[in-house]
Scaffold this motif. Sequence first.
Motif, PDB file in Angstrom:
ATOM      1  N   ALA A 194       0.962  -1.017  -0.109  1.00 22.04           N
ATOM      2  CA  ALA A 194       0.071  -0.181   0.002  1.00 22.04           C
ATOM      3  C   ALA A 194       0.925   1.292   0.088  1.00 22.04           C
ATOM      4  N   GLU A 195       0.171   2.043  -0.548  1.00 18.39           N
ATOM      5  CA  GLU A 195       1.104   3.359  -0.450  1.00 18.39           C
ATOM      6  C   GLU A 195       0.249   4.405   0.575  1.00 18.39           C
ATOM      7  N   ALA A 196       1.335   4.987   1.587  1.00 23.17           N
ATOM      8  CA  ALA A 196       0.656   5.906   2.652  1.00 23.17           C
ATOM      9  C   ALA A 196       0.622   7.264   2.051  1.00 23.17           C
ATOM     10  N   VAL A 225       6.163   4.856   1.119  1.00 21.36           N
ATOM     11  CA  VAL A 225       6.219   6.412   1.583  1.00 21.36           C
ATOM     12  C   VAL A 225       6.400   7.491   0.637  1.00 21.36           C
ATOM     13  N   ASN A 226       6.086   8.310   0.665  1.00 18.50           N
ATOM     14  CA  ASN A 226       6.493   9.564  -0.303  1.00 18.50           C
ATOM     15  C   ASN A 226       7.499  10.357   0.479  1.00 18.50           C
ATOM     16  N   LEU A 227       8.618  10.820  -0.269  1.00 20.92           N
ATOM     17  CA  LEU A 227       9.679  11.719   0.307  1.00 20.92           C
ATOM     18  C   LEU A 227       9.699  12.929  -0.483  1.00 20.92           C
ATOM     19  N   LEU A 246      10.573   4.027  -0.730  1.00 17.95           N
ATOM     20  CA  LEU A 246      10.298   5.077  -0.748  1.00 17.95           C
ATOM     21  C   LEU A 246      10.155   5.895  -2.090  1.00 17.95           C
ATOM     22  N   GLU A 247       9.260   6.592  -2.099  1.00 17.07           N
ATOM     23  CA  GLU A 247       8.909   7.156  -3.498  1.00 17.07           C
ATOM     24  C   GLU A 247       9.229   8.476  -3.611  1.00 17.07           C
ATOM     25  N   LEU A 248      10.093   8.909  -4.468  1.00 18.24           N
ATOM     26  CA  LEU A 248      10.633  10.349  -4.813  1.00 18.24           C
ATOM     27  C   LEU A 248      10.182  10.688  -6.516  1.00 18.24           C
ATOM     28  N   LEU A 295      10.461   5.685  -8.442  1.00 16.73           N
ATOM     29  CA  LEU A 295      10.640   6.694  -9.106  1.00 16.73           C
ATOM     30  C   LEU A 295       9.203   7.207  -9.701  1.00 16.73           C
ATOM     31  N   ASP A 296       8.925   8.319  -8.783  1.00 22.18           N
ATOM     32  CA  ASP A 296       7.401   8.567  -8.855  1.00 22.18           C
ATOM     33  C   ASP A 296       6.941   9.455  -9.890  1.00 22.18           C
ATOM     34  N   ASP A 297       5.686   9.490 -10.481  1.00 23.30           N
ATOM     35  CA  ASP A 297       5.105  10.293 -11.516  1.00 23.30           C
ATOM     36  C   ASP A 297       6.002   9.957 -12.830  1.00 23.30           C
ATOM     37  N   LEU A 324       9.820   1.789 -11.193  1.00 21.41           N
ATOM     38  CA  LEU A 324       9.207   3.142 -11.877  1.00 21.41           C
ATOM     39  C   LEU A 324       7.609   3.089 -11.668  1.00 21.41           C
ATOM     40  N   LYS A 325       7.063   4.077 -11.133  1.00 19.53           N
ATOM     41  CA  LYS A 325       5.694   4.444 -11.100  1.00 19.53           C
ATOM     42  C   LYS A 325       5.364   5.354 -12.258  1.00 19.53           C
ATOM     43  N   LEU A 326       4.625   4.704 -13.053  1.00 19.81           N
ATOM     44  CA  LEU A 326       4.328   5.402 -14.349  1.00 19.81           C
ATOM     45  C   LEU A 326       2.950   6.210 -14.033  1.00 19.81           C
TER      46      LEU A 326
END
Length: 286
Positions: free
Chosen positions: A57-59, A121-123, A153-155, A183-185, A204-206
């Motif tokens: 899950a993403e927080a 978790v987003n950073l 960790l998502e950046l 790698l977010d977005d 990779l998060k598309l």
Amino acid sequence: AKSAGGNRFEFSDPEADARAITRHGLTTALPAALERGEFFIEYQPLVRLGDGRVHGAEALVRWSHPQHGVLGPDHFIPLAEHTGLIVPLGRWVLQEAVRQARSWHEQAGAGDSAPPLRINVNLSPAQLHHPGLVADTVDVLERSGLPPGALCLELTESALIGADEDLLKPLRQLAEMGVGIALDDFGTGYSNLANLRRLPVSVLKLDRSFTQGMQQHPADPVDRKIVEGIVSLAHSLELAVTVEGVETGAQAEQLRELGCDTAQGWYYARPGPPDCLHRLSLADAV
Ligand code: C2E
Ligand code: CA
Ligand code: CA
Ligand code: CA
């Protein structure tokens, strides 16, 4: 108003003034809100496209504001970044999300054959620049007992793309410990794909804009080719591909066909309280 000195423009843009006041009000309220425990986290499941099972899950942080009600991150993350509160707030999110993930692991028990759930978790860039990032993360993991491999960790692409070696070093250290880096977005920035090789990323998060291109079934052949190309390059670099913003079964099906590994979106579940994951797991066990 724009000009502080000249009264002529003082009321020239009441809307902008209202926004500025709101912003100011929220800015000064942020540190107290953290102290009072007004922030909370919703969790949005990540689903494996291959077998439809919950991967993690993403927080996603929210602020339960005493007057304005529940505010989404777009209302306060930019302010928190601007004022520096993002560092303690981000640390709180990390700690809370890791604690929650650990409790899912405990509930799953030893007899469960499914791989342990991951927590994303987003950073913010400011957290990446903060010298305490590695020590804080290690500390949070050790105190909770969550294995580093269960944390990702998502950046955003834009935060990492111009990053020099000094900035990448803490991420490399975390990656070496087994922490995932996403790698977010992805696809919204200016990175060329070859640049990916020097980043310590594992996922990779598309971006959702690619998912939106899969609305029709079959989707525009060019859109499909683009996603196909990204997925094939990502896989050749041993990166997993997650897609966000999946709202329909047609999107999910096409993204699965194109080889994406995991998906997230309203089609599976909206962000919700920690137990929303159990409901989804039970649903696919039936
Ligand atoms: P993001 O990382 O791209 O997170 C995904 C956003 O898409 C979330 O918005 C989520 O609720 C939304 N979403 C999920 N599925 C769907 C869907 O199927 N359709 C549509 N249209 N939207 C979907 P949210 O929760 O408003 O978060 C917005 C952004 O705030 C996040 O974007 C992330 O960049 C940031 N954010 C959230 N929590 C944190 C945090 O703890 N720290 C930091 N630094 N940033 C955070
Ligand atoms: Ca994210
Ligand atoms: Ca994202
Ligand atoms: Ca996004």
